[in-house]
Design a protein around this motif. Structure first.
Motif, PDB file in Angstrom:
ATOM      1  N   LYS A  22      44.473  85.817  62.423  1.00 51.76           N
ATOM      2  CA  LYS A  22      45.649  86.634  62.749  1.00 51.76           C
ATOM      3  C   LYS A  22      45.460  87.348  64.083  1.00 51.76           C
ATOM      4  O   LYS A  22      46.408  87.545  64.832  1.00 51.76           O
ATOM      5  CB  LYS A  22      45.949  87.654  61.664  1.00 51.76           C
ATOM      6  CG  LYS A  22      45.701  87.205  60.238  1.00 51.76           C
ATOM      7  CD  LYS A  22      46.404  85.914  59.870  1.00 51.76           C
ATOM      8  CE  LYS A  22      45.920  85.373  58.522  1.00 51.76           C
ATOM      9  NZ  LYS A  22      46.046  86.251  57.395  1.00 51.76           N
ATOM     10  N   ARG A  94      47.681  76.946  56.522  1.00 55.42           N
ATOM     11  CA  ARG A  94      48.788  77.861  56.262  1.00 55.42           C
ATOM     12  C   ARG A  94      48.821  79.037  57.241  1.00 55.42           C
ATOM     13  O   ARG A  94      49.891  79.517  57.611  1.00 55.42           O
ATOM     14  CB  ARG A  94      48.673  78.378  54.826  1.00 55.42           C
ATOM     15  CG  ARG A  94      49.748  79.372  54.473  1.00 55.42           C
ATOM     16  CD  ARG A  94      49.696  79.735  53.011  1.00 55.42           C
ATOM     17  NE  ARG A  94      50.490  80.917  52.733  1.00 55.42           N
ATOM     18  CZ  ARG A  94      51.757  80.903  52.377  1.00 55.42           C
ATOM     19  NH1 ARG A  94      52.388  79.760  52.260  1.00 55.42           N
ATOM     20  NH2 ARG A  94      52.404  82.024  52.153  1.00 55.42           N
ATOM     21  N   ALA A  95      47.634  79.475  57.685  1.00 55.91           N
ATOM     22  CA  ALA A  95      47.603  80.662  58.552  1.00 55.91           C
ATOM     23  C   ALA A  95      48.341  80.430  59.870  1.00 55.91           C
ATOM     24  O   ALA A  95      48.640  81.387  60.587  1.00 55.91           O
ATOM     25  CB  ALA A  95      46.159  81.091  58.816  1.00 55.91           C
ATOM     26  N   GLY A 124      55.047  80.519  48.630  1.00 53.54           N
ATOM     27  CA  GLY A 124      56.317  80.540  49.340  1.00 53.54           C
ATOM     28  C   GLY A 124      56.263  81.355  50.617  1.00 53.54           C
ATOM     29  O   GLY A 124      55.270  82.007  50.924  1.00 53.54           O
ATOM     30  N   ASP A 126      59.249  83.143  51.396  1.00 55.17           N
ATOM     31  CA  ASP A 126      60.514  83.891  51.334  1.00 55.17           C
ATOM     32  C   ASP A 126      60.390  85.294  51.928  1.00 55.17           C
ATOM     33  O   ASP A 126      61.303  85.775  52.607  1.00 55.17           O
ATOM     34  CB  ASP A 126      61.020  83.949  49.883  1.00 55.17           C
ATOM     35  CG  ASP A 126      59.957  84.435  48.918  1.00 55.17           C
ATOM     36  OD1 ASP A 126      58.831  83.902  48.986  1.00 55.17           O
ATOM     37  OD2 ASP A 126      60.230  85.338  48.120  1.00 55.17           O
ATOM     38  N   MET A 127      59.264  85.957  51.717  1.00 58.34           N
ATOM     39  CA  MET A 127      59.143  87.337  52.229  1.00 58.34           C
ATOM     40  C   MET A 127      58.976  87.366  53.751  1.00 58.34           C
ATOM     41  O   MET A 127      59.435  88.289  54.412  1.00 58.34           O
ATOM     42  CB  MET A 127      57.978  88.055  51.543  1.00 58.34           C
ATOM     43  CG  MET A 127      58.285  88.412  50.104  1.00 58.34           C
ATOM     44  SD  MET A 127      56.918  89.276  49.355  1.00 58.34           S
ATOM     45  CE  MET A 127      56.083  87.944  48.542  1.00 58.34           C
ATOM     46  N   PRO A 163      52.977  92.719  47.602  1.00 58.44           N
ATOM     47  CA  PRO A 163      52.257  93.066  48.842  1.00 58.44           C
ATOM     48  C   PRO A 163      51.581  91.849  49.460  1.00 58.44           C
ATOM     49  O   PRO A 163      50.351  91.710  49.427  1.00 58.44           O
ATOM     50  CB  PRO A 163      51.251  94.127  48.383  1.00 58.44           C
ATOM     51  CG  PRO A 163      51.086  93.914  46.923  1.00 58.44           C
ATOM     52  CD  PRO A 163      52.356  93.310  46.402  1.00 58.44           C
ATOM     53  N   GLY A 166      50.116  87.742  54.256  1.00 51.65           N
ATOM     54  CA  GLY A 166      50.685  87.022  55.395  1.00 51.65           C
ATOM     55  C   GLY A 166      52.017  87.595  55.839  1.00 51.65           C
ATOM     56  O   GLY A 166      52.292  87.707  57.049  1.00 51.65           O
ATOM     57  N   GLU A 190      45.010  95.222  52.570  1.00 56.35           N
ATOM     58  CA  GLU A 190      43.705  94.583  52.782  1.00 56.35           C
ATOM     59  C   GLU A 190      43.024  95.070  54.076  1.00 56.35           C
ATOM     60  O   GLU A 190      43.724  95.390  55.061  1.00 56.35           O
ATOM     61  CB  GLU A 190      43.901  93.057  52.888  1.00 56.35           C
ATOM     62  CG  GLU A 190      43.831  92.280  51.590  1.00 56.35           C
ATOM     63  CD  GLU A 190      44.982  92.541  50.631  1.00 56.35           C
ATOM     64  OE1 GLU A 190      45.903  93.304  50.972  1.00 56.35           O
ATOM     65  OE2 GLU A 190      44.959  91.985  49.526  1.00 56.35           O
ATOM     66  N   VAL A 328      47.277  86.331  41.428  1.00 55.66           N
ATOM     67  CA  VAL A 328      47.806  86.153  42.787  1.00 55.66           C
ATOM     68  C   VAL A 328      48.260  84.713  43.044  1.00 55.66           C
ATOM     69  O   VAL A 328      49.376  84.490  43.524  1.00 55.66           O
ATOM     70  CB  VAL A 328      46.778  86.617  43.840  1.00 55.66           C
ATOM     71  CG1 VAL A 328      47.357  86.488  45.252  1.00 55.66           C
ATOM     72  CG2 VAL A 328      46.355  88.061  43.574  1.00 55.66           C
TER      73      VAL A 328
HETATM   74  C1  UD1 Z   1      45.986  85.455  52.342  1.00 57.97           C
HETATM   75  C2  UD1 Z   1      44.619  84.855  52.560  1.00 57.97           C
HETATM   76  C3  UD1 Z   1      44.094  84.212  51.282  1.00 57.97           C
HETATM   77  C4  UD1 Z   1      44.131  85.223  50.145  1.00 57.97           C
HETATM   78  C5  UD1 Z   1      45.524  85.843  50.010  1.00 57.97           C
HETATM   79  C6  UD1 Z   1      45.582  86.952  48.970  1.00 57.97           C
HETATM   80  C7  UD1 Z   1      44.712  84.211  54.882  1.00 57.97           C
HETATM   81  C8  UD1 Z   1      44.705  83.103  55.870  1.00 57.97           C
HETATM   82  N1  UD1 Z   1      44.700  83.843  53.602  1.00 57.97           N
HETATM   83  O1  UD1 Z   1      46.864  84.379  52.020  1.00 57.97           O
HETATM   84  O2  UD1 Z   1      42.750  83.786  51.503  1.00 57.97           O
HETATM   85  O3  UD1 Z   1      43.800  84.571  48.937  1.00 57.97           O
HETATM   86  O4  UD1 Z   1      45.926  86.407  51.274  1.00 57.97           O
HETATM   87  O5  UD1 Z   1      44.636  87.918  49.229  1.00 57.97           O
HETATM   88  O6  UD1 Z   1      44.710  85.371  55.225  1.00 57.97           O
HETATM   89  N2  UD1 Z   1      54.151  84.708  48.337  1.00 57.97           N
HETATM   90  C9  UD1 Z   1      55.468  84.431  48.130  1.00 57.97           C
HETATM   91  N3  UD1 Z   1      56.329  84.528  49.192  1.00 57.97           N
HETATM   92  C10 UD1 Z   1      55.922  84.888  50.434  1.00 57.97           C
HETATM   93  C11 UD1 Z   1      54.558  85.180  50.635  1.00 57.97           C
HETATM   94  C12 UD1 Z   1      53.685  85.076  49.564  1.00 57.97           C
HETATM   95  O7  UD1 Z   1      55.888  84.078  47.026  1.00 57.97           O
HETATM   96  O8  UD1 Z   1      56.760  84.975  51.348  1.00 57.97           O
HETATM   97  C13 UD1 Z   1      53.233  84.635  47.175  1.00 57.97           C
HETATM   98  C14 UD1 Z   1      52.191  83.552  47.307  1.00 57.97           C
HETATM   99  O9  UD1 Z   1      52.680  82.325  46.805  1.00 57.97           O
HETATM  100  C15 UD1 Z   1      51.075  84.111  46.464  1.00 57.97           C
HETATM  101  C16 UD1 Z   1      51.175  85.607  46.668  1.00 57.97           C
HETATM  102  O10 UD1 Z   1      52.487  85.845  47.139  1.00 57.97           O
HETATM  103  O11 UD1 Z   1      51.280  83.802  45.119  1.00 57.97           O
HETATM  104  C17 UD1 Z   1      50.167  86.190  47.627  1.00 57.97           C
HETATM  105  O12 UD1 Z   1      50.290  85.575  48.872  1.00 57.97           O
HETATM  106  P1  UD1 Z   1      49.856  86.259  50.243  1.00 57.97           P
HETATM  107  O13 UD1 Z   1      49.301  87.632  49.972  1.00 57.97           O
HETATM  108  O14 UD1 Z   1      50.974  86.124  51.192  1.00 57.97           O
HETATM  109  O15 UD1 Z   1      48.651  85.341  50.687  1.00 57.97           O
HETATM  110  P2  UD1 Z   1      48.443  84.604  52.057  1.00 57.97           P
HETATM  111  O16 UD1 Z   1      48.783  85.504  53.179  1.00 57.97           O
HETATM  112  O17 UD1 Z   1      49.042  83.249  51.993  1.00 57.97           O
END
Ligand code: UD1
Length: 421
Positions: A22, A94-95, A124, A126-127, A163, A166, A190, A328
């Motif tokens: 990031k 994904r990052a 997803g 969506d957020m 929360p 990403g 985090e 998660v």
């Molecule tokens: C980041 C980390 C990953 C870690 C995760 C949770 C990086 C590159 N990866 O992933 O190692 O396991 O945080 O600590 O930093 N979600 C939605 N919609 C969205 C965004 C997320 O439904 O728009 C859901 C995801 O499917 C998941 C949950 O929210 O079930 C958590 O996702 P998120 O915190 O966004 O994880 P990442 O940023 O992808």
């Protein structure tokens, strides 16, 4: 690897993958040279470097040679970056989605391929999308790409359903150059979010509340490049800590920050380990067979989902029964089938795993399905009798610099072999 040796000695942890990627994306927010230290020498950093190169940046990576597997990345960002990311690269990680916020904020448009990454759930966006739309962007999805346009981003209030790490990062990176004030509620807390916000502040951004659930960003007209050092990787540090406990060893994890791993270290103490936070790191030692402890994964400061596979592996060789709950990522127990091949007694019911500890596991060929599952299987191999082969270890290379070398440094009998063809 051959099981049966206790991990002992010191291991140095470099910067966090989940932060460094990031920070590299954030460099796009300012023209000129940004320098980032303690960047892990891993595949995902190489992919992000290539994503940035295709956007017109000059990216150079140099190892530092201090034994931690980290290095310095310099990123020269042009006055007018390209705004279209490469489909094949982004699909691999994904990052890469984290270039969306900076590109829209700085260039007013972005075309980013829908990302890939680990097969651990639906993940997803969506957020990310609804937050950027609230800031004034128009986003459509076409032919495998997200296309965002925003002649002007305007500060607003955003409430996240969950929360998301990403989404919080993308929205902060967009808001720093928006006009006016943005308030992000239910933001992720985090340490990697705090790290990103610290770098953005050093670049000239006005951000309040990083590390809390409400982040407030006052938009500014422009940002300047900086030199910045990545926060130590708490997931790699946690992997070494759990490895020390599973193998009944004694490891000083250099540069580990105890406050970033508080729940995980607490669980290891409950399992019977000696845990000592020291000025230069954290020492974890174990003399007996660990006790099973229940674990629930949650966003920070809860137990990290990225350490869940190692926690299941630990329970598999502990005394008693553990209930591990994954909150998660819904697909995160997929690797358990492989752990069962090593003789682990694990039953899955939805997002719960019931693990009955065994004295020892029994070696077998197994397959890594993602970064953390791969690391968990390697730890399990270290407590299996006989020789365990973990295949598809390229997954582990995405997150752990010099994994095999560092394990060997701690006394493990392990080697990497290439399969013919
Ligand atoms: C980041 C980390 C990953 C870690 C995760 C949770 C990086 C590159 N990866 O992933 O190692 O396991 O945080 O600590 O930093 N979600 C939605 N919609 C969205 C965004 C997320 O439904 O728009 C859901 C995801 O499917 C998941 C949950 O929210 O079930 C958590 O996702 P998120 O915190 O966004 O994880 P990442 O940023 O992808």
């Amino acid at each position: 690897m051959t099981g049966g040796t206790a991990l002992t000695g010191r291991v140095r942890v470099t910067g966090a993958k989940n932060s460094a990627l990031k920070l590299m994306a954030a460099a796009l927010l300012a023209p000129g040279r940004t320098t980032i230290d303690e960047v892990p020498d891993i595949l995902d950093v190489a992919i992000m470097s290539e994503v940035l190169r295709r956007l017109g940046c000059d990216v150079d990576y140099r190892r530092t040679g201090d034994g931690g597997g980290g290095g310095r990345v310099t990123i020269d960002v042009p006055e007018a970056p390209s705004t279209e990311t490469d489909y094949d690269l982004v699909r691999r990680m994904r990052a890469s989605i984290s270039v969306l916020g900076p590109l829209v904020a700085r260039c007013g448009s972005a075309k980013v391929a829908l990302p890939g990454g680990d097969a651990i759930g639906s993940r997803g966006l969506d957020m990310h999308i609804s937050g950027l739309e609230r800031l004034g962007a128009t986003i459509v999805s076409e032919h495998g790409f997200l296309v965002a346009t925003a002649p002007r981003l305007v500060g607003t209030s955003i409430w996240l359903d969950f929360p998301s790490v990403g989404a919080t990062e993308n929205l902060v990176m967009a808001a720093v150059l928006a006009s006016g004030t943005t308030v992000i509620d239910n933001a992720a807390r985090e340490p990697e979010i705090v790290d990103l916000c610290s770098m953005l502040r050093a670049m000239g951004a006005l951000i309040d509340g990083a590390g809390t659930s409400t982040i407030t960003v006052e938009g500014v007209g422009s940002l300047s490049p900086v030199t910045y050092t990545t926060v130590p990787d708490r997931i790699v540090a946690g992997t070494w800590a759990i490895g020390a406990v599973m193998t009944r060893g004694d490891v000083l994890v250099e540069r580990a920050v105890a406050e970033h791993m508080a729940v995980a270290l607490d669980k290891l103490t409950d399992a019977g380990a000696t845990v000592e936070a020291q000025p230069g790191g954290v020492r974890v030692a174990m003399t007996e067979r660990p006790r099973c402890v229940d674990i629930v994964t949650l966003p920070f400061p809860g137990f990290p989902t990225d350490l869940q596979p190692m926690a299941v592996a630990l329970a598999a060789v502990s005394t008693g029964t553990a209930l591990i709950t994954e909150n998660v990522f819904e697909g995160r127990f997929m690797f358990v089938n492989e752990l069962v091949r090593l003789g682990a007694d694990v039953r899955i019911d939805g997002h719960h795993a019931v693990v009955r500890g065994r004295e020892k596991l029994s070696s077998a060929p197994v397959v890594a399905t993602d970064i953390r599952a791969g690391a968990g299987l390697v730890l399990a191999g270290l407590v299996s009798d006989g020789v365990t082969e973990v295949q598809e270890v390229h997954h582990v290379d995405r997150g752990y610099p010099d994994f095999v070398e560092q394990l060997r440094g701690l006394g493990a009998t392990i080697e990497r072999t290439e399969r013919p063809g």
